[in-house]
Write an enzyme that holds these catalytic residues in place. Sequence first.
Site, mmCIF file in Angstrom:
data_model
loop_
_atom_site.group_PDB
_atom_site.id
_atom_site.type_symbol
_atom_site.label_atom_id
_atom_site.label_comp_id
_atom_site.label_asym_id
_atom_site.label_seq_id
_atom_site.Cartn_x
_atom_site.Cartn_y
_atom_site.Cartn_z
ATOM 1 N N ASP A 22 -0.586 -5.370 -2.111
ATOM 2 C CA ASP A 22 -1.271 -4.973 -3.330
ATOM 3 C C ASP A 22 -1.199 -6.175 -4.275
ATOM 4 O O ASP A 22 -0.342 -7.054 -4.109
ATOM 5 C CB ASP A 22 -0.583 -3.738 -3.932
ATOM 6 N N ARG A 23 -2.071 -6.248 -5.257
ATOM 7 C CA ARG A 23 -2.063 -7.397 -6.160
ATOM 8 C C ARG A 23 -1.242 -7.114 -7.407
ATOM 9 O O ARG A 23 -0.116 -7.576 -7.529
ATOM 10 C CB ARG A 23 -3.503 -7.800 -6.521
ATOM 11 N N ASP A 24 -1.800 -6.339 -8.345
ATOM 12 C CA ASP A 24 -1.140 -6.116 -9.630
ATOM 13 C C ASP A 24 0.132 -5.295 -9.434
ATOM 14 O O ASP A 24 0.092 -4.190 -8.904
ATOM 15 C CB ASP A 24 -2.095 -5.406 -10.597
ATOM 16 N N THR A 35 -6.613 -4.416 -3.330
ATOM 17 C CA THR A 35 -6.366 -4.068 -4.721
ATOM 18 C C THR A 35 -7.467 -3.191 -5.309
ATOM 19 O O THR A 35 -8.654 -3.497 -5.155
ATOM 20 C CB THR A 35 -6.179 -5.348 -5.572
ATOM 21 N N CYS A 80 -15.328 6.913 -3.050
ATOM 22 C CA CYS A 80 -15.518 5.969 -1.954
ATOM 23 C C CYS A 80 -14.372 6.072 -0.955
ATOM 24 O O CYS A 80 -13.395 6.775 -1.188
ATOM 25 C CB CYS A 80 -15.588 4.552 -2.513
ATOM 26 N N LYS A 138 -7.747 3.062 -2.920
ATOM 27 C CA LYS A 138 -6.473 3.626 -2.488
ATOM 28 C C LYS A 138 -6.179 4.863 -3.316
ATOM 29 O O LYS A 138 -6.449 4.852 -4.504
ATOM 30 C CB LYS A 138 -5.353 2.587 -2.644
#
Length: 193
Positions: A22-24, A64, A118, A122
């Site tokens: 994951d990014r943030d 992300t 969509c 996530k």
Amino acid sequence: MLRSERRFAGQMPVRRPAAFLDRDGVINLDHGYVHSPDRFVWVEGAMAAIRWLNEQGYLVFVVTNQSGIARGYYDEAAVHALHGWMAAQLASAGAHIDAFYFCPHHPDAVHDTLRLSCDCRKPKPGMLLRAFAEWPVERPGSFLIGDRSTDIEAAAAAGIPGHLFDGSDLLKTVRQAARTVFSAPREPELSIR
């Protein structure tokens, strides 16, 4: 989605396990809607963790949710620019991300085209499944590290283990996750003859 420029050059690619990050909150501190280098702060051990994964032969993907796009706070071009900046920073540290995947959708989007349910946001596994389809990923040995339960749910839905990051040292967390997946019994991959 921003993909690396590395291609398989007509060779049959070797299947390898992947690390999904994951990014943030995992790669960078989560200050809320981070979308530019001036707001980006690397988490302790993030560059070293990505370099270690590269050295161990993992494919490395960022997955992300970017609801700030849907909410109108910034656009996809800003996300692409930030990911390009991240890639340059990582390259200077001898590391790389193989591909960046992001979901711009949200049920409360201000843009009609982004207000939808969509399969990529996530906890749904769409971004991971897309990476499985586009890259020679070997599921056994692959894992995801995220900072929210939705990350872990996405990993489970994609059939790989998820590890919750506590915000401390990402290199330590990545090494522990890799040890965990390789110490677990591996299921043989089915081959069709």
